[in-house]
Scaffold this motif. Structure first.
Motif, mmCIF file in Angstrom:
data_model
loop_
_atom_site.group_PDB
_atom_site.id
_atom_site.type_symbol
_atom_site.label_atom_id
_atom_site.label_comp_id
_atom_site.label_asym_id
_atom_site.label_seq_id
_atom_site.Cartn_x
_atom_site.Cartn_y
_atom_site.Cartn_z
ATOM 1 N N ALA A 297 8.149 8.601 -20.684
ATOM 2 C CA ALA A 297 8.200 8.038 -22.025
ATOM 3 C C ALA A 297 8.932 8.966 -22.990
ATOM 4 O O ALA A 297 9.562 8.512 -23.944
ATOM 5 C CB ALA A 297 6.784 7.768 -22.530
ATOM 6 N N GLY A 298 8.853 10.273 -22.732
ATOM 7 C CA GLY A 298 9.517 11.230 -23.606
ATOM 8 C C GLY A 298 11.010 11.017 -23.688
ATOM 9 O O GLY A 298 11.636 11.310 -24.710
ATOM 10 N N GLN A 299 11.609 10.501 -22.612
ATOM 11 C CA GLN A 299 13.051 10.268 -22.615
ATOM 12 C C GLN A 299 13.441 9.039 -23.428
ATOM 13 O O GLN A 299 14.620 8.819 -23.675
ATOM 14 C CB GLN A 299 13.551 10.150 -21.176
ATOM 15 N N LEU A 300 12.457 8.253 -23.816
ATOM 16 C CA LEU A 300 12.712 7.113 -24.688
ATOM 17 C C LEU A 300 12.495 7.480 -26.156
ATOM 18 O O LEU A 300 12.735 6.670 -27.044
ATOM 19 C CB LEU A 300 11.771 5.957 -24.343
ATOM 20 N N CYS A 301 12.058 8.705 -26.403
ATOM 21 C CA CYS A 301 11.635 9.113 -27.744
ATOM 22 C C CYS A 301 12.815 9.227 -28.709
ATOM 23 O O CYS A 301 13.853 9.815 -28.387
ATOM 24 C CB CYS A 301 10.879 10.440 -27.679
ATOM 25 N N ILE A 302 12.640 8.681 -29.889
ATOM 26 C CA ILE A 302 13.635 8.750 -30.952
ATOM 27 C C ILE A 302 12.964 9.351 -32.187
ATOM 28 O O ILE A 302 11.897 8.893 -32.599
ATOM 29 C CB ILE A 302 14.184 7.350 -31.289
ATOM 30 N N LYS A 303 13.563 10.379 -32.763
ATOM 31 C CA LYS A 303 13.029 10.964 -33.983
ATOM 32 C C LYS A 303 13.104 9.930 -35.098
ATOM 33 O O LYS A 303 14.130 9.269 -35.272
ATOM 34 C CB LYS A 303 13.799 12.223 -34.383
ATOM 35 N N SER A 304 12.032 9.809 -35.845
ATOM 36 C CA SER A 304 11.962 8.741 -36.837
ATOM 37 C C SER A 304 11.348 9.237 -38.137
ATOM 38 O O SER A 304 10.631 10.240 -38.161
ATOM 39 C CB SER A 304 11.115 7.588 -36.282
ATOM 40 N N HIS A 305 11.647 8.511 -39.216
ATOM 41 C CA HIS A 305 10.920 8.749 -40.469
ATOM 42 C C HIS A 305 9.441 8.490 -40.229
ATOM 43 O O HIS A 305 9.072 7.597 -39.471
ATOM 44 C CB HIS A 305 11.420 7.801 -41.566
ATOM 45 N N TYR A 306 8.593 9.264 -40.874
ATOM 46 C CA TYR A 306 7.162 8.981 -40.843
ATOM 47 C C TYR A 306 6.553 9.377 -42.176
ATOM 48 O O TYR A 306 7.169 10.077 -42.983
ATOM 49 C CB TYR A 306 6.477 9.707 -39.679
ATOM 50 N N VAL A 307 5.348 8.905 -42.435
ATOM 51 C CA VAL A 307 4.681 9.173 -43.704
ATOM 52 C C VAL A 307 3.268 9.676 -43.444
ATOM 53 O O VAL A 307 2.741 9.553 -42.337
ATOM 54 C CB VAL A 307 4.628 7.906 -44.593
ATOM 55 N N SER A 308 2.656 10.226 -44.474
ATOM 56 C CA SER A 308 1.271 10.683 -44.382
ATOM 57 C C SER A 308 0.358 9.642 -45.016
ATOM 58 O O SER A 308 0.828 8.758 -45.751
ATOM 59 C CB SER A 308 1.104 12.021 -45.111
ATOM 60 N N PRO A 309 -0.949 9.717 -44.775
ATOM 61 C CA PRO A 309 -1.872 8.754 -45.393
ATOM 62 C C PRO A 309 -1.862 8.820 -46.918
ATOM 63 O O PRO A 309 -2.280 7.867 -47.576
ATOM 64 C CB PRO A 309 -3.243 9.173 -44.838
ATOM 65 N N ASP A 310 -1.390 9.935 -47.484
ATOM 66 C CA ASP A 310 -1.332 10.064 -48.940
ATOM 67 C C ASP A 310 -0.166 9.300 -49.555
ATOM 68 O O ASP A 310 -0.096 9.139 -50.780
ATOM 69 C CB ASP A 310 -1.224 11.543 -49.326
ATOM 70 N N THR A 311 0.762 8.853 -48.721
ATOM 71 C CA THR A 311 1.930 8.121 -49.214
ATOM 72 C C THR A 311 1.494 6.786 -49.797
ATOM 73 O O THR A 311 0.696 6.067 -49.203
ATOM 74 C CB THR A 311 2.933 7.879 -48.073
ATOM 75 N N LYS A 312 2.013 6.451 -50.966
ATOM 76 C CA LYS A 312 1.668 5.196 -51.623
ATOM 77 C C LYS A 312 2.540 4.057 -51.098
ATOM 78 O O LYS A 312 3.655 4.270 -50.610
ATOM 79 C CB LYS A 312 1.849 5.324 -53.139
ATOM 80 N N ASN A 313 2.038 2.839 -51.214
ATOM 81 C CA ASN A 313 2.805 1.674 -50.775
ATOM 82 C C ASN A 313 4.125 1.543 -51.536
ATOM 83 O O ASN A 313 5.116 1.053 -50.986
ATOM 84 C CB ASN A 313 1.972 0.399 -50.952
ATOM 85 N N ALA A 314 4.148 1.993 -52.792
ATOM 86 C CA ALA A 314 5.398 1.962 -53.564
ATOM 87 C C ALA A 314 6.463 2.831 -52.900
ATOM 88 O O ALA A 314 7.650 2.477 -52.876
ATOM 89 C CB ALA A 314 5.143 2.448 -54.992
ATOM 90 N N ASP A 315 6.039 3.974 -52.327
ATOM 91 C CA ASP A 315 6.985 4.858 -51.642
ATOM 92 C C ASP A 315 7.464 4.227 -50.337
ATOM 93 O O ASP A 315 8.614 4.422 -49.929
ATOM 94 C CB ASP A 315 6.322 6.212 -51.357
ATOM 95 N N VAL A 316 6.585 3.482 -49.679
ATOM 96 C CA VAL A 316 6.976 2.781 -48.453
ATOM 97 C C VAL A 316 8.028 1.715 -48.776
ATOM 98 O O VAL A 316 9.011 1.548 -48.041
ATOM 99 C CB VAL A 316 5.754 2.148 -47.770
#
Length: 337
Positions: free
Chosen positions: A20-39
C-alpha cells in the motif's frame, strides 16, 4: 502538440505496486482545530483535492470528502451554523486506513469491508499508525487488474461507477458543479450558447412543511421534467441545494423563449405527482453569450438575473443583456406568469 498523459495512461506505465505504501500520495491535511470555513477555502483554492484527511498528533482520525462536504455545507443555513465549527463536523470518523507495509493482497479484505466508502475515492495510508498520505482508488484498481485479468470486467464497471459518482449529483444524476464547469468550458471554447440558472421558489417551506424526503422528490421530478424538454445537446448541472443550471447551444431569443416558455408552462398546467396539492414554481435567470467567455463572469451575471427574478416576485424569467460597447448589463423581464 503532444497531449499530456491522462491519469490512467500514467498508471499503465507503472509497475504493479507490492504494498500500500507504493500507492501513497502526499496530500493536504488538516487538524481537528481547522474550521469549516478554512476547509471551504482550501477546497476552493485546490480544485484537484477531493479527499482531505484530518490528522491529530500525527495520527489520522477521519477523512473529509469534497462532494459530501459541499453537499452538507450548501444546505439551508448550514454555512451560517457550521462555518466557524470544527471540520470534524462533516468528516468520516471511520475512514479506510491501511498501513504502508500491508500488501495489496492482504488489504483486499478491508477494501471489500469498506466497499461503499472505498467507492468515494480513496483511503488513508499510515506508517505504524502515523499518518503518511492517501491512496487513490484508481491506483488500486490498476494493480488488481494486472494481478488478476479475470477481474477486469468487474473493475471496468467499478471505474465507470466511480467516474459517474465523481462527476454527477447523487440525487438527480445531473452533472455536479465541477463537472458542469468543465463541460461548459469545453463546449464554449468552440461554440456560443445560453446559460440558464433556476431555483425552486419557496423551497425551504417545502422542506419545513413536508420534510426533506419530499424536498428531494420535488427536485428529482422537476429535473426529470426539464430534461425531457431541453434539446439533446444541452448540459444540466446542480450547483447546490435547489439551484440548477443548464447550457443550451442556442442564441436566437425566439428559440430560447420557446424552450423556457414550455418549461414554465409545465409548472402551471401539470402539478408534480409527488406533491399535487402544492403549486410549485421556479425563478429563472438567462444570459446569451459569445464563444470563449469565462465561466465565472457569465455565471455571476446570470446569477444576478436570477436574483432579480426572485426580487421582482418570483415565478418569472429575467434576461441579462450586455449593452453594446460597454461592460454594463441590462436586466429585462423575459417571461412572467
Amino acid at each position: 502538440m503532444k497531449q499530456p498523459l491522462t491519469r490512467v495512461e500514467e498508471l499503465t506505465k507503472m509497475p504493479p505496486p507490492a504494498t500500500a505504501g507504493q500507492l501513497c500520495i502526499k496530500s493536504h491535511y488538516v487538524s481537528p482545530d481547522t474550521k469549516n470555513a478554512d476547509v471551504i477555502n482550501l477546497f476552493s483554492t485546490y480544485h484537484a483535492v477531493f479527499l482531505l484527511p484530518v490528522v491529530e498528533d500525527e495520527r489520522p482520525i477521519g477523512m473529509i470528502n469534497r462532494s459530501f462536504f459541499f453537499t452538507q455545507i450548501s444546505r439551508n443555513f448550514y454555512r451560517d451554523i457550521y462555518e466557524k465549527k470544527s471540520c470534524t463536523t462533516f468528516m468520516d470518523k471511520n475512514p479506510l486506513i491501511i498501513d504502508c507495509n500491508c500488501s495489496i493482497q492482504n488489504a483486499s479484505s478491508k477494501f471489500i469491508e469498506y466497499f461503499d466508502k472505498f467507492l468515494e475515492g480513496g483511503f488513508i495510508i499510515t506508517n505504524n499508525t502515523k499518518y503518511m498520505g492517501i491512496g487513490y482508488v484508481i491506483d488500486f484498481i490498476k494493480y488488481i487488474s494486472d494481478l488478476n485479468a479475470e477481474m477486469n470486467q468487474k473493475l471496468e464497471a467499478v471505474v465507470k461507477e466511480l467516474d459517474f459518482k465523481a462527476n454527477h449529483d447523487d440525487l438527480t444524476g445531473v452533472y455536479n458543479r465541477a463537472a458542469f464547469i468543465s463541460k461548459f468550458n469545453e463546449l464554449r471554447s468552440t461554440s456560443a450558447g445560453t446559460l440558464v440558472l433556476f431555483d425552486i421558489d419557496d423551497f425551504k417551506s417545502i422542506n419545513d412543511t413536508f420534510g426533506h424526503p419530499m424536498g428531494d422528490a420535488v427536485i428529482k421530478e422537476i429535473i426529470t421534467m426539464i430534461k425531457k424538454i431541453l434539446p439533446d445537446n444541452s448540459i444540466i448541472g446542480r450547483f447546490g441545494g435547489d439551484e440548477f443550471g443548464f447550457l443550451i447551444e442556442e442564441l436566437e431569443e425566439r428559440h430560447i423563449r420557446y424552450i423556457i416558455q414550455k418549461i414554465m408552462y409545465n409548472f402551471h398546467t401539470t402539478p408534480l405527482t409527488c406533491i399535487p396539492e402544492r403549486f410549485i414554481t421556479i425563478s429563472v435567470g438567462i444570459m446569451i453569450s459569445a464563444v470563449d467567455v469565462n465561466f465565472e463572469n457569465i455565471y455571476h451575471i446570470t446569477d444576478t438575473a436570477l436574483y432579480h427574478a426572485k426580487k421582482q416576485g418570483r415565478n418569472r424569467v429575467i434576461l441579462a443583456e450586455i449593452i453594446n460597447g460597454s461592460e454594463n448589463v441590462n436586466y429585462k423581464e423575459f417571461l412572467f406568469f
